[in-house]
Design a protein around this motif. Structure first.
Motif, PDB file in Angstrom:
ATOM      1  N   THR A 141       0.980  -1.329   0.508  1.00  0.00           N
ATOM      2  CA  THR A 141       0.268  -0.320   0.410  1.00  0.00           C
ATOM      3  C   THR A 141       0.835   1.472   0.221  1.00  0.00           C
ATOM      4  O   THR A 141       1.129   1.949  -1.387  1.00  0.00           O
ATOM      5  CB  THR A 141      -1.063  -0.149   1.423  1.00  0.00           C
ATOM      6  N   SER A 142       1.856   1.329   0.801  1.00  0.00           N
ATOM      7  CA  SER A 142       2.851   3.027   0.671  1.00  0.00           C
ATOM      8  C   SER A 142       4.000   2.196  -0.567  1.00  0.00           C
ATOM      9  O   SER A 142       3.633   3.297  -0.917  1.00  0.00           O
ATOM     10  CB  SER A 142       4.373   2.250   1.638  1.00  0.00           C
ATOM     11  N   ARG A 143       4.058   1.510  -0.629  1.00  0.00           N
ATOM     12  CA  ARG A 143       5.327   1.664  -2.193  1.00  0.00           C
ATOM     13  C   ARG A 143       4.050   2.376  -3.111  1.00  0.00           C
ATOM     14  O   ARG A 143       4.719   2.678  -3.713  1.00  0.00           O
ATOM     15  CB  ARG A 143       5.488  -0.133  -2.414  1.00  0.00           C
ATOM     16  N   TYR A 144       3.053   1.451  -3.405  1.00  0.00           N
ATOM     17  CA  TYR A 144       2.182   1.907  -5.144  1.00  0.00           C
ATOM     18  C   TYR A 144       1.640   3.070  -4.401  1.00  0.00           C
ATOM     19  O   TYR A 144       1.248   4.085  -5.421  1.00  0.00           O
ATOM     20  CB  TYR A 144       1.629   0.952  -4.845  1.00  0.00           C
ATOM     21  N   LEU A 145       1.203   3.723  -3.348  1.00  0.00           N
ATOM     22  CA  LEU A 145       0.078   5.133  -3.337  1.00  0.00           C
ATOM     23  C   LEU A 145       1.517   5.987  -3.582  1.00  0.00           C
ATOM     24  O   LEU A 145       1.217   6.940  -3.658  1.00  0.00           O
ATOM     25  CB  LEU A 145       0.180   5.026  -1.422  1.00  0.00           C
ATOM     26  N   GLN A 146       2.541   5.938  -2.846  1.00  0.00           N
ATOM     27  CA  GLN A 146       4.201   7.209  -3.524  1.00  0.00           C
ATOM     28  C   GLN A 146       3.889   6.931  -4.821  1.00  0.00           C
ATOM     29  O   GLN A 146       4.477   7.930  -5.603  1.00  0.00           O
ATOM     30  CB  GLN A 146       5.298   6.672  -2.634  1.00  0.00           C
ATOM     31  N   LEU A 147       4.285   5.690  -5.095  1.00  0.00           N
ATOM     32  CA  LEU A 147       4.070   5.780  -6.804  1.00  0.00           C
ATOM     33  C   LEU A 147       3.462   6.650  -7.628  1.00  0.00           C
ATOM     34  O   LEU A 147       3.429   8.062  -8.084  1.00  0.00           O
ATOM     35  CB  LEU A 147       4.278   4.249  -7.080  1.00  0.00           C
ATOM     36  N   TYR A 148       1.965   6.515  -7.126  1.00  0.00           N
ATOM     37  CA  TYR A 148       0.901   7.022  -8.018  1.00  0.00           C
ATOM     38  C   TYR A 148       0.737   7.992  -7.479  1.00  0.00           C
ATOM     39  O   TYR A 148       0.167   8.402  -8.549  1.00  0.00           O
ATOM     40  CB  TYR A 148      -0.506   6.295  -7.883  1.00  0.00           C
ATOM     41  N   LEU A 149       1.399   8.774  -6.655  1.00  0.00           N
ATOM     42  CA  LEU A 149       0.399   9.601  -6.233  1.00  0.00           C
ATOM     43  C   LEU A 149       1.437  10.926  -6.320  1.00  0.00           C
ATOM     44  O   LEU A 149       1.943  12.277  -7.146  1.00  0.00           O
ATOM     45  CB  LEU A 149       0.859  10.085  -4.155  1.00  0.00           C
ATOM     46  N   ALA A 150       3.239  10.418  -6.559  1.00  0.00           N
ATOM     47  CA  ALA A 150       4.064  11.378  -6.671  1.00  0.00           C
ATOM     48  C   ALA A 150       3.924  11.407  -8.825  1.00  0.00           C
ATOM     49  O   ALA A 150       4.110  12.912  -9.405  1.00  0.00           O
ATOM     50  CB  ALA A 150       5.474  10.187  -7.435  1.00  0.00           C
ATOM     51  N   PHE A 151       2.581  10.326  -9.616  1.00  0.00           N
ATOM     52  CA  PHE A 151       3.157  10.256 -10.570  1.00  0.00           C
ATOM     53  C   PHE A 151       1.778  11.678 -11.260  1.00  0.00           C
ATOM     54  O   PHE A 151       1.842  12.832 -11.985  1.00  0.00           O
ATOM     55  CB  PHE A 151       2.595   9.466 -11.883  1.00  0.00           C
ATOM     56  N   ILE A 152       0.953  11.826 -10.368  1.00  0.00           N
ATOM     57  CA  ILE A 152      -0.012  12.605 -10.273  1.00  0.00           C
ATOM     58  C   ILE A 152       0.574  13.591 -10.781  1.00  0.00           C
ATOM     59  O   ILE A 152       0.042  14.756 -10.330  1.00  0.00           O
ATOM     60  CB  ILE A 152      -1.117  11.564  -9.232  1.00  0.00           C
ATOM     61  N   ALA A 153       1.296  14.192  -8.703  1.00  0.00           N
ATOM     62  CA  ALA A 153       1.878  15.100  -8.436  1.00  0.00           C
ATOM     63  C   ALA A 153       2.760  15.997  -9.809  1.00  0.00           C
ATOM     64  O   ALA A 153       2.358  16.220 -10.561  1.00  0.00           O
ATOM     65  CB  ALA A 153       2.920  14.608  -7.392  1.00  0.00           C
TER      66      ALA A 153
END
Length: 396
Positions: free
Chosen positions: A272-284
């Protein structure tokens, strides 16, 4: 009302205002010297927002600069919020200070300046991951400067070789065709040439800044590791973004996750932590670049979605390749030169496909209509041909 204030129109006046972005960074530097507290946070943040709001009111006359301005300004604001509002500035330590307290305004100003211009945390206790190794401590100043000047010259030549052919096509006119309707070989060529030019442009600017900073004694050679990693380390899409491409905004793109983590219990190290960081970073990242698109009246809402699509599809590709790698490991496939070669082919194919959206956005926004950097090749062609125009070559 707000959209009319922040979104520009085609009738806005011409005013390059080269002082605006430096004044935003200067506000951060001066603000960080003020006593910590809510008053400082509110007042400095308000001034920064006011200065940023001035950007859409005028045009620099150069579309590439109009696009870059809001991005640079927003990054400065995020840097201020991250280091001086969300955290205490006492949390940040320079390695060269070695516990020595900052005494006197010169030491405080130097510390503040270094922290405000540090993009990757080189020499600080918050250095981001996967920054390439740089020059060893004690590297001779002028040896490093000569190396960076040579690197800048090489980057310029490679940039020109990548950019010039594109300027000879209809995509560098005021009425660019649809890239997606072109033949596949031309799509591939006209996708990778601008992508390479973008990479070399970044390397050119970075080498020039490194040479000037070290030559003037503002910083040392070890403070300027390469801006890009090694392609040899890339065998996945994740590798290209995390190991090769510059890490200048990596920490800032992690701000949404860190803010979310304050209010939602997310266990470190979990999927959860790994992919939340991934998706939020690219959205940002997509939204950050979208601010630049909004400052271009030459671009449409439909075209701006091409750029957003490019960023939003990256984490999906990384997720798919993570699943494939996981299944491969479960099947007993071990890492070897064959798997690395297969990964490199996949990565090249993915960016050949996805980069089209980013390049199409730039073509349709007319960014290629007026080259920002003078072309040595174009000058040589004009000189040898005796012609002041290359319009007859736009059929390439």
């Amino acid at each position: 009302m707000l959209s009319g204030y922040f979104i520009p129109d085609k009738a806005r006046p011409l005013a390059p205002r080269p002082h605006l972005i430096p004044s935003i960074y200067l506000t951060c530097v001066i603000g960080s010297l003020l006593p910590q507290g809510k008053l400082r946070a509110l007042s400095v943040t308000s001034v920064l927002i006011y200065l940023i709001a001035q950007i859409p009111k005028f045009t620099t006359g150069v579309l590439a600069q109009d696009s870059l301005g809001p991005i640079q300004a927003t990054l400065a604001l995020l840097h201020w919020l991250d280091f001086f509002v969300f955290h205490s500035q006492n949390d940040w330590v320079r390695a060269k200070d070695a516990g020595v307290p900052r005494k006197g305004w010169k030491q405080k100003l130097g510390w503040s300046w270094d922290l405000n211009i540090a993009m990757r945390g080189i020499g600080w206790n918050w250095r981001v991951n996967n920054v390439p190794g740089g020059a060893p401590v004690g590297t001779l100043k002028w040896k490093f400067v000569r190396k960076e000047i040579f690197q800048a010259a090489l980057s310029y030549l490679l940039f020109d070789l990548s950019q010039y052919p594109v300027t000879l096509t209809a995509y560098a006119t005021s009425s660019p065709p649809d890239l997606f309707a072109d033949t596949w070989p031309r799509q591939m060529l006209l996708t990778w040439l601008p992508a390479l030019a973008s990479c070399y442009a970044l390397k050119l600017q970075y080498s020039l800044l490194a040479a000037m900073a070290v030559a003037t004694g503002v910083s040392n050679a070890e403070d300027w590791p390469p801006i890009m990693g090694k392609l040899a380390d890339v065998s996945t899409v994740r590798d290209l973004w995390g190991k090769f491409w510059h890490q200048l905004i990596r920490r800032k793109l992690n701000i949404p996750f860190r803010v979310l983590k304050k209010y939602v219990p997310i266990q470190k190290g979990t999927l959860t932590s790994r992919y939340l960081q991934l998706y939020l970073a690219f959205i940002a990242s997509g939204l950050l670049h979208h601010l630049g698109a909004l400052n271009l009246p030459s671009s449409s809402t439909k075209n701006n979605w091409n750029q957003l699509a490019y960023f939003f599809m990256q984490p999906i590709a990384i997720t798919v390749e993570d699943i494939v790698i996981h299944l491969g490991k479960k099947a007993g496939i071990k890492k070897s030169w064959k798997t690395k070669a297969a990964g490199a082919v996949w990565t090249f194919a993915w960016f050949t496909f996805s980069l089209r959206y980013m390049v199409a956005y730039h073509f349709n926004a007319l960014i290629f209509e007026k080259p920002v950097v003078p072309s040595l090749i174009r000058g040589w062609v004009r000189m040898t041909s005796g012609s002041s125009s290359v319009a007859d070559l736009h059929e390439l």
